[in-house]
Motif scaffolding. Structure first.
Motif, PDB file in Angstrom:
ATOM      1  N   GLU A 102       0.843  -1.196   0.000  1.00 45.11           N
ATOM      2  CA  GLU A 102       0.000   0.000   0.000  1.00 45.11           C
ATOM      3  C   GLU A 102       0.885   1.256   0.000  1.00 45.11           C
ATOM      4  O   GLU A 102       0.634   2.204  -0.748  1.00 45.11           O
ATOM      5  CB  GLU A 102      -0.886  -0.026   1.242  1.00 45.11           C
ATOM      6  N   GLU A 103       1.944   1.207   0.842  1.00 42.82           N
ATOM      7  CA  GLU A 103       2.862   2.348   0.925  1.00 42.82           C
ATOM      8  C   GLU A 103       3.559   2.584  -0.415  1.00 42.82           C
ATOM      9  O   GLU A 103       3.655   3.721  -0.890  1.00 42.82           O
ATOM     10  CB  GLU A 103       3.904   2.042   2.026  1.00 42.82           C
ATOM     11  N   GLU A 104       4.003   1.459  -1.025  1.00 40.84           N
ATOM     12  CA  GLU A 104       4.662   1.567  -2.331  1.00 40.84           C
ATOM     13  C   GLU A 104       3.732   2.184  -3.353  1.00 40.84           C
ATOM     14  O   GLU A 104       4.117   3.053  -4.143  1.00 40.84           O
ATOM     15  CB  GLU A 104       5.071   0.168  -2.825  1.00 40.84           C
ATOM     16  N   LEU A 105       2.466   1.718  -3.323  1.00 33.62           N
ATOM     17  CA  LEU A 105       1.475   2.250  -4.275  1.00 33.62           C
ATOM     18  C   LEU A 105       1.261   3.738  -4.064  1.00 33.62           C
ATOM     19  O   LEU A 105       1.174   4.514  -5.023  1.00 33.62           O
ATOM     20  CB  LEU A 105       0.153   1.504  -4.116  1.00 33.62           C
ATOM     21  N   LYS A 106       1.190   4.118  -2.778  1.00 37.70           N
ATOM     22  CA  LYS A 106       0.989   5.538  -2.462  1.00 37.70           C
ATOM     23  C   LYS A 106       2.143   6.362  -3.019  1.00 37.70           C
ATOM     24  O   LYS A 106       1.943   7.405  -3.646  1.00 37.70           O
ATOM     25  CB  LYS A 106       0.933   5.715  -0.941  1.00 37.70           C
ATOM     26  N   GLN A 107       3.399   5.870  -2.775  1.00 37.12           N
ATOM     27  CA  GLN A 107       4.589   6.583  -3.253  1.00 37.12           C
ATOM     28  C   GLN A 107       4.554   6.716  -4.771  1.00 37.12           C
ATOM     29  O   GLN A 107       4.822   7.784  -5.325  1.00 37.12           O
ATOM     30  CB  GLN A 107       5.875   5.830  -2.849  1.00 37.12           C
ATOM     31  N   LYS A 108       4.208   5.591  -5.411  1.00 34.87           N
ATOM     32  CA  LYS A 108       4.152   5.604  -6.873  1.00 34.87           C
ATOM     33  C   LYS A 108       3.136   6.614  -7.359  1.00 34.87           C
ATOM     34  O   LYS A 108       3.358   7.365  -8.317  1.00 34.87           O
ATOM     35  CB  LYS A 108       3.774   4.208  -7.392  1.00 34.87           C
ATOM     36  N   PHE A 109       1.974   6.620  -6.669  1.00 32.87           N
ATOM     37  CA  PHE A 109       0.901   7.531  -7.052  1.00 32.87           C
ATOM     38  C   PHE A 109       1.359   8.982  -6.913  1.00 32.87           C
ATOM     39  O   PHE A 109       1.174   9.802  -7.819  1.00 32.87           O
ATOM     40  CB  PHE A 109      -0.328   7.254  -6.173  1.00 32.87           C
ATOM     41  N   MET A 110       2.004   9.275  -5.758  1.00 25.64           N
ATOM     42  CA  MET A 110       2.483  10.644  -5.525  1.00 25.64           C
ATOM     43  C   MET A 110       3.498  11.055  -6.594  1.00 25.64           C
ATOM     44  O   MET A 110       3.477  12.170  -7.105  1.00 25.64           O
ATOM     45  CB  MET A 110       3.147  10.758  -4.145  1.00 25.64           C
ATOM     46  N   GLN A 111       4.384  10.110  -6.913  1.00 30.80           N
ATOM     47  CA  GLN A 111       5.408  10.373  -7.920  1.00 30.80           C
ATOM     48  C   GLN A 111       4.759  10.699  -9.263  1.00 30.80           C
ATOM     49  O   GLN A 111       5.132  11.663  -9.943  1.00 30.80           O
ATOM     50  CB  GLN A 111       6.302   9.120  -8.022  1.00 30.80           C
ATOM     51  N   ARG A 112       3.740   9.870  -9.608  1.00 31.93           N
ATOM     52  CA  ARG A 112       3.038  10.091 -10.890  1.00 31.93           C
ATOM     53  C   ARG A 112       2.359  11.448 -10.892  1.00 31.93           C
ATOM     54  O   ARG A 112       2.401  12.189 -11.891  1.00 31.93           O
ATOM     55  CB  ARG A 112       1.977   8.992 -11.122  1.00 31.93           C
ATOM     56  N   VAL A 113       1.731  11.800  -9.756  1.00 28.55           N
ATOM     57  CA  VAL A 113       1.032  13.087  -9.675  1.00 28.55           C
ATOM     58  C   VAL A 113       2.034  14.221  -9.868  1.00 28.55           C
ATOM     59  O   VAL A 113       1.788  15.177 -10.616  1.00 28.55           O
ATOM     60  CB  VAL A 113       0.299  13.216  -8.315  1.00 28.55           C
ATOM     61  N   LYS A 114       3.200  14.082  -9.188  1.00 28.45           N
ATOM     62  CA  LYS A 114       4.229  15.129  -9.309  1.00 28.45           C
ATOM     63  C   LYS A 114       4.690  15.269 -10.755  1.00 28.45           C
ATOM     64  O   LYS A 114       4.834  16.375 -11.274  1.00 28.45           O
ATOM     65  CB  LYS A 114       5.431  14.778  -8.419  1.00 28.45           C
ATOM     66  N   GLU A 115       4.935  14.107 -11.377  1.00 27.43           N
ATOM     67  CA  GLU A 115       5.395  14.132 -12.772  1.00 27.43           C
ATOM     68  C   GLU A 115       4.377  14.807 -13.678  1.00 27.43           C
ATOM     69  O   GLU A 115       4.706  15.629 -14.522  1.00 27.43           O
ATOM     70  CB  GLU A 115       5.651  12.702 -13.263  1.00 27.43           C
ATOM     71  N   LYS A 116       3.108  14.454 -13.448  1.00 24.92           N
ATOM     72  CA  LYS A 116       2.036  15.033 -14.282  1.00 24.92           C
ATOM     73  C   LYS A 116       1.955  16.538 -14.050  1.00 24.92           C
ATOM     74  O   LYS A 116       1.804  17.316 -15.004  1.00 24.92           O
ATOM     75  CB  LYS A 116       0.684  14.376 -13.944  1.00 24.92           C
ATOM     76  N   GLU A 117       2.053  16.922 -12.771  1.00 24.74           N
ATOM     77  CA  GLU A 117       1.986  18.347 -12.438  1.00 24.74           C
ATOM     78  C   GLU A 117       3.100  19.122 -13.133  1.00 24.74           C
ATOM     79  O   GLU A 117       2.880  20.187 -13.731  1.00 24.74           O
ATOM     80  CB  GLU A 117       2.128  18.515 -10.925  1.00 24.74           C
ATOM     81  N   ALA A 118       4.323  18.548 -13.068  1.00 23.61           N
ATOM     82  CA  ALA A 118       5.469  19.204 -13.702  1.00 23.61           C
ATOM     83  C   ALA A 118       5.240  19.322 -15.203  1.00 23.61           C
ATOM     84  O   ALA A 118       5.525  20.373 -15.812  1.00 23.61           O
ATOM     85  CB  ALA A 118       6.731  18.401 -13.420  1.00 23.61           C
TER      86      ALA A 118
END
Ligand SMILES: Nc1nc2c(ncn2[C@@H]2O[C@H](COP(=O)(O)OP(=O)(O)OP(=O)(O)O)[C@@H](O)[C@H]2O)c(=O)[nH]1
Length: 253
Positions: free
Chosen positions: A170-186
């Motif tokens: 779950e933690e890994e998924l959360k991290q991945k999700f946050m990373q994806r969101v950051k990438e998309k935002e950038a």
């Protein structure tokens, strides 16, 4: 047979035993038993540890494999109807112990050893299956030190392990999700900046064009004013010339 001897009780039989002579039958029985032994196939042995059945069972073990004869027909023997096979040279009676081993087989399975067969199935085959299944699921009966282990403890440990793993995933998924969101935002910010730069560039071009047009308009207006000035001057000059010409003509007259 090798594949099933650890799953069920195997009682070997020779079917259609009337198709073979008594001598050949004995040889056939010996050959089957030696082949079973040489192939390491475990057959069911009638138990000899119970006093009441030890004698009969050990003699029955010596008769294996049972040679049986089957029939769907009833044949008249004397005054009785018996299950058997009618041949031109006589009647083979299925339930006659001198003719075949059917009665022995029936008694061994359905009377003398029924309970033992059930017990063997439960304590040997089912138990082996159960252990195997549990081991595959990670629940061994004994630990590395060969001591019996508590099912409850292993279950709890496994449950905790599974829970921890879920948490980790779950933690890994959360991290991945946050990373994806950051990438998309950038990426969106980058695209927005590009659009803004493009807009500024076009705006500058448009302002330059407007200024150029304004300049041209101003020049044109000046030219128009000059033109009208020149036109007016040329009009008055022409009138002057005409007046002078008329005066000259009048003087000449
Ligand atoms: N000589 C002889 N023939 C038999 C014996 N048992 C069965 N047969 C014959 O063998 C043939 C097949 O018998 P079935 O009882 O249908 O045998 P099965 O093993 O049920 O055969 P499937 O239904 O094909 O599995 C029949 O013609 C029977 O009469 C026997 O003990 N001796």
């Amino acid at each position: 047979m090798k594949n099933i001897d650890s799953k069920v009780n195997i009682v070997p039989l020779i079917a259609k035993a009337d198709a073979i002579s008594k001598n050949d039958l004995q040889k056939f029985k010996c050959r089957i038993m030696s082949e079973l032994v040489s192939n390491g196939i475990q057959i069911y042995q009638f138990p000899t540890d119970d006093e009441t059945s030890a004698q009969v069972n050990s003699s029955m073990n010596g008769l294996l494999p049972f040679a049986v004869v089957g029939s769907m027909d009833e044949v008249k023997v004397g005054k009785r109807m018996v299950r058997g096979r009618q041949y031109p040279w006589g009647v083979l009676q299925v339930e006659n112990e001198n003719h075949c081993d059917f009665v022995k087989l029936r008694d061994m399975l359905l009377c003398t050893n029924t309970e033992d067969l059930k017990e063997q199935t439960h304590t040997q085959h089912y138990e082996r299956y159960r252990c195997c299944k549990l081991q595959k699921m990670g629940f061994p009966d004994v630990g590395p030190d060969n001591q019996p282990v508590s099912f409850q403890e292993i279950y709890e440990a496994k449950r905790q392990e599974f829970f921890d793993q879920c948490q980790r995933e779950e933690e890994e998924l959360k991290q991945k999700f946050m990373q994806r969101v950051k990438e998309k935002e950038a990426a969106f910010k980058e695209a927005e900046k590009e659009l803004q730069d493009k807009f500024e560039h076009l705006k500058r071009i448009q302002q330059e064009e407007t200024m150029k047009l304004e300049e041209e308009r101003r020049q044109l207006e000046e030219e128009i004013i000059d033109f009208y000035k020149m036109k007016t001057a040329s009009g008055s000059l022409q009138t002057q010339v005409c007046t002078n010409t008329k005066k000259d003509k009048d003087r000449k007259k």
